[in-house]
Design a protein around this motif. Structure first.
Motif, PDB file in Angstrom:
ATOM      1  N   ASP A 163       4.623  -2.856   2.849  1.00 26.47           N
ATOM      2  CA  ASP A 163       3.948  -4.149   2.885  1.00 26.47           C
ATOM      3  C   ASP A 163       4.340  -4.895   4.152  1.00 26.47           C
ATOM      4  OD1 ASP A 163       6.571  -4.916   2.279  1.00 26.47           O
ATOM      5  OD2 ASP A 163       5.931  -6.570   1.019  1.00 26.47           O
ATOM      6  N   ARG A 202       6.513   2.558  -0.926  1.00 28.62           N
ATOM      7  CA  ARG A 202       5.424   1.583  -0.841  1.00 28.62           C
ATOM      8  C   ARG A 202       5.712   0.661   0.330  1.00 28.62           C
ATOM      9  NH1 ARG A 202       1.201   0.413  -3.874  1.00 28.62           N
ATOM     10  NH2 ARG A 202       0.351  -1.703  -3.812  1.00 28.62           N
ATOM     11  N   GLU A 249      -1.531  -2.142  -7.983  1.00 23.80           N
ATOM     12  CA  GLU A 249      -2.565  -2.236  -6.952  1.00 23.80           C
ATOM     13  C   GLU A 249      -3.573  -3.340  -7.261  1.00 23.80           C
ATOM     14  OE1 GLU A 249      -2.442  -0.869  -4.224  1.00 23.80           O
ATOM     15  OE2 GLU A 249      -1.475   1.090  -4.346  1.00 23.80           O
ATOM     16  N   ARG A 265       0.368   1.818 -12.412  1.00 24.27           N
ATOM     17  CA  ARG A 265      -0.108   2.071 -11.054  1.00 24.27           C
ATOM     18  C   ARG A 265      -1.249   1.126 -10.693  1.00 24.27           C
ATOM     19  NH1 ARG A 265      -1.980   7.969  -8.592  1.00 24.27           N
ATOM     20  NH2 ARG A 265      -2.531   7.210  -6.502  1.00 24.27           N
ATOM     21  N   TRP A 321       0.842  -1.195   0.000  1.00 23.55           N
ATOM     22  CA  TRP A 321       0.000   0.000   0.000  1.00 23.55           C
ATOM     23  C   TRP A 321       0.875   1.242   0.000  1.00 23.55           C
ATOM     24  CZ3 TRP A 321       0.862  -3.203   4.146  1.00 23.55           C
ATOM     25  CH2 TRP A 321       1.494  -2.647   5.270  1.00 23.55           C
ATOM     26  N   THR A 322       0.254   2.370  -0.262  1.00 20.85           N
ATOM     27  CA  THR A 322       0.930   3.660  -0.231  1.00 20.85           C
ATOM     28  C   THR A 322       0.543   4.396   1.048  1.00 20.85           C
ATOM     29  OG1 THR A 322      -0.890   4.731  -1.389  1.00 20.85           O
ATOM     30  CG2 THR A 322       0.899   3.827  -2.746  1.00 20.85           C
TER      31      THR A 322
END
Length: 818
Positions: free
Chosen positions: A407, A405, A463, A459, A359-360
């Motif tokens: 995780d 990013r 995702e 992008r 995720w960002t």
């Protein structure tokens, strides 16, 4: 009194002064225990500062003070208590050659005085720390001291643990760190502090003080959390390397560790290396998890173990009976870290489990704040908490093209999800997660036909796991609006990146939730359009027509001209593939007129492109070239990568059918490179198809087979049966040129079977080659042989065509069969 010990001398002076130990301690500002320790010899060689305090309290003159200092020096020369040695590792350190080299080099450099081995619980920090300390032993003249902090329940126990491990007996508990520093002095010593995370604050203070006061001291710490003090060098211990390919399974450190530990349990899994690889990949190379899994081979096969791990990590327990609770199970190892979190950190840790594949910062802030567009305050809070979780080795961070990013390891994510479920917030988090990704999908959609098309496609691809989770939740929770808007917002992405079947399923299920609503909305119209388009791409023409006509009616009722024009364009595509070129042309002309009324340059360019496509399919190459050049010029100005790729494909195909093979190759190579750069799979498949025909026309059949085989694989994976049939017919032509008439008949039969099922004839422009190939095959085979091969092809599913008709026994691959 030259030989009198310091303790005896101190006791004599105290008694001569008429002081009790308590009174002397009070006057000197020391503890009673410190005075007692000095007099009894339990503590020798007091610091110079302590000597001054004692001399002042006893009112000693210069001769007596000199004598007392000399006694202290003599006692200080006596052998010290031995330091705690490094523990001996119970098992060989496997697969850490690179890490050992890197950390030993760092610790051997004078600039690195504090090296912290960081990483999540179970990654092997302690074992690596022991190995590193052993490797650099010769660099520290005064030795290495091991300080185990895991047993310490209180933060204030750090300094006493160091004192005990170094064999020191400091005088003053209130000045314990100073006493330790004074006695270490200028010694070339390495202190190894193992497991600092639960006493991190005190460990940081003690390490800072020791480094400031002991110039030749080096520190090696292992900790799930960083000390965050000046001079700290951090080495994040990675999981063990996983197999890079199926041909190098046994060389993988993760595989070697599993095999070693399973063998030690009495089961040598050397004949199940592929399943071992499956297990260690699922465990992401975490040493503790691998060891716990290997321990289960006493009751499970490796394959059974792999199956169990696919659903849960709960079976990873049963570690060494002598290990602490956090090393006896994976949940215990992660739970230890979780228990050390502050409440806000625990909250975010649980919420982050809703993400899959990373995720960002924006995404984390949205889920934490419950807003699809978090503001600066929410972002700052998410950043601070995320940073803390990164520092505590519960979250990983990566950086790519200027974007951070985050995780979690899957084993950590499962634990976090359990905590979220226990708090009763799973559905809440999933709702916020879906809302964020719906917003992202809708934002991205507007950029998928512009100059930044490639970036936005990448992008969304990055995702994709989160998008899948979001749609799955919306469908499961019957959140109709989210499901329709998410799937509708993603149909163009699914088309461009080749997720035809998956995107179709999302759209059909979402529309089923929406039902037969009497009032159309922009979202349902878009979803119907997307469902129709993806059905068309998979050659489900009746389904596509029904969906597209539904979308057309909705857009017309909504008075949406742009939507109406787009649906007409898609209906024209259906007619085109069914061979109804008149209807297709009429629909594309109507679409062009609507776009022209809107002054929509992109829509007009696409109308020109589709009209050119229809023209060259029916064999009108001059009209096709004119239309496609107009489209190409517009697409270049607009920066539409997909459109430019299509105009290049069409112009390359026109040149190919016109006999201009060099021009055709140049155009098609440009379209192939552009499509590959965009990740536009349909463009790749078409470019390879036409390049294969170019090479076949040149007589380069081996190169043609290679290109056509690649094209067939792409079209088949996408689900495009219409184009797959054309590629099979072209491969049949190549097979005939190579005197493989029976196989050529088989391929023509397979293509004919596909065309019959989908109801799409051979395109007009391809009929001449198709008829010539069939006639040549029929002339070279007797009727029975032709019919047998033809029928075998018609009976073979597209997925099995490559292996459906046997070639020579010496032919190991597809291309040699041709």
């Amino acid at each position: 009194m030259q030989g009198t010990g310091f303790g005896d001398l101190l006791r004599r002076h105290r008694r001569e002064a008429g002081l009790s130990q308590e009174r002397l301690a009070e006057l000197a500002g020391l503890s009673v225990d410190a005075i007692a320790a000095l007099e009894r010899g339990r503590r020798r060689a007091p610091r110079p500062h302590t000597l001054r305090l004692l001399g002042d309290a006893l009112r000693l003159g210069t001769p007596d003070l000199t004598e007392l200092a000399a006694a202290a020096r003599r006692d200080g020369d006596t052998p010290r208590s031995p330091m705690r040695p490094l523990p001996v590792a119970a098992n060989e350190l496997l697969g850490r050659a690179t890490e050992l080299t890197d950390t030993s080099r760092l610790l051997g450099e004078k600039v690195t005085r504090l090296l912290t081995l960081s990483g999540p619980g179970g990654v092997g920090k302690t074992q690596l720390g022991i190995a590193v300390a052993g490797a650099v032993r010769d660099k520290f003249a005064d030795g290495i001291c091991w300080v185990p902090l895991a047993p310490m329940a209180e933060a204030a126990a750090v300094a006493p643990s160091i004192a005990a491990s170094t064999g020191l007996h400091p005088l003053d508990g209130g000045r314990l760190v100073e006493e330790i520093a004074d006695q270490i002095g200028r010694r070339h010593l390495l202190l190894v502090l193992d497991n600092c995370e639960h006493v991190i604050g005190d460990a940081a203070l003690v390490c800072t003080a020791l480094l400031e006061q002991c110039p030749n001291l080096s520190l090696l710490t292992t900790s799930r959390e960083l000390l965050r003090i000046p001079g700290e060098t951090v080495y994040v211990v990675p999981p063990l390397a996983l197999p890079e390919s199926d041909q190098q399974l046994e060389a993988s450190p993760a595989v070697r560790l599993f095999v070693d530990r399973a063998t030690a349990r009495g089961h040598e899994p050397t004949e199940q290396i592929d399943q071992v690889a499956r297990v260690v990949r699922r465990l992401e190379g975490m040493p503790l998890a691998i060891e716990l899994a290997a321990a289960r081979t006493n009751v499970l096969t490796v394959e059974e173990l792999a199956v169990e791990l696919e659903s849960s990590f709960g079976i990873l327990s049963g570690g060494s009976s002598t290990a602490g609770p956090r090393q006896q199970s994976l949940s215990g190892a992660i739970g230890w870290s979780y228990d050390l979190l502050a409440p806000p950190e625990r909250e975010l840790f649980g919420l982050l489990s809703v993400f899959v594949g990373g995720w960002t910062l924006n995404a984390a802030a949205a889920v934490l704040a419950g807003k699809t567009n978090p503001g600066p305050i929410e972002r700052a809070a998410a950043l601070d908490l995320t940073g803390r979780l990164v520092d505590k080795s519960l979250v990983r961070v990566s950086r790519d093209r200027g974007i951070a990013r985050y995780d979690m390891l899957e084993v950590i994510r499962e634990f976090a999800a359990g905590q979220l479920a226990t708090a009763g917030r799973t559905d809440e988090a999933a709702r916020h997660h879906a809302a964020f990704y719906r917003t992202l999908a809708e934002e991205a959609e507007s950029h998928l036909r512009g100059a930044n098309q490639g970036d936005w496609l990448d992008r969304l691809d990055g995702e994709l796991d989160n998008l899948r989770v979001a749609i799955a939740w919306a469908l499961r929770a019957r959140a109709t609006d989210e499901a329709v808007r998410l799937s509708g917002g993603l149909w163009l992405f699914c088309y461009l990146r080749g997720y035809y079947a998956e995107g179709s399923e999302w759209l059909v299920r979402a529309l089923a939730l929406a039902g037969e609503s009497p009032t159309p909305t922009a979202a349902t119209a878009k979803a119907s359009l997307g469902a129709g388009m993806l059905a068309f791409l998979q050659c489900e023409y009746d389904e596509a027509t029904a969906r597209l006509e539904s979308a057309l009616a909705q857009y017309q009722e909504l008075d949406d001209t742009a939507g109406t024009a787009l649906v007409m364009q898609r209906l024209g595509g259906v007619a085109r593939e069914r061979g109804d070129y008149v209807t297709a042309e009429n629909l594309h002309c109507q679409s062009f007129d609507l776009y022209e009324s809107l002054r929509d340059r992109s829509g007009m360019a696409w109308a020109h492109n589709h009209l050119g496509f229809v023209a060259w399919l029916r064999g009108d190459l001059e009209v096709a070239a004119r239309r496609c050049r107009k489209a190409q010029d517009s697409f270049r100005v607009l920066g539409d990568g997909e459109g430019l790729a299509w105009s290049l494909i069409s112009l390359g195909t026109i040149a190919q059918y016109s006999g201009e093979l060099t021009e055709a190759e140049d155009l098609l190579q440009e379209s192939l490179a552009l499509s590959q750069r965009l990740g536009y799979r349909e463009g790749v498949a078409w470019s390879l198809n036409q390049l294969g025909i170019v090479e076949r026309r040149r007589g380069l059949t081996e190169r043609a087979v290679h290109l056509l085989d690649e094209s067939l694989a792409e079209h088949r994976d996408l689900g495009d049966r219409w184009r797959s049939a054309s590629v099979l017919e072209e491969l049949a032509t190549v097979a005939k040129q190579r005197n493989r008439s029976e196989y050529a008949a088989f391929l023509l039969g397979a293509a004919d079977g596909i065309r019959e099922v989908i109801g799409a004839p051979v395109p007009e422009v391809e009929k001449a080659d198709h008829q010539a190939t069939r006639q040549a095959i029929e002339q070279s085979l007797n009727r029975h042989a032709f019919r047998a091969a033809w029928s075998a092809g018609r009976a073979t599913p597209l997925s099995a065509v490559a292996d459906g008709y046997p070639g020579p026994a010496t032919s190991p691959d597809r291309s040699s069969r041709l």
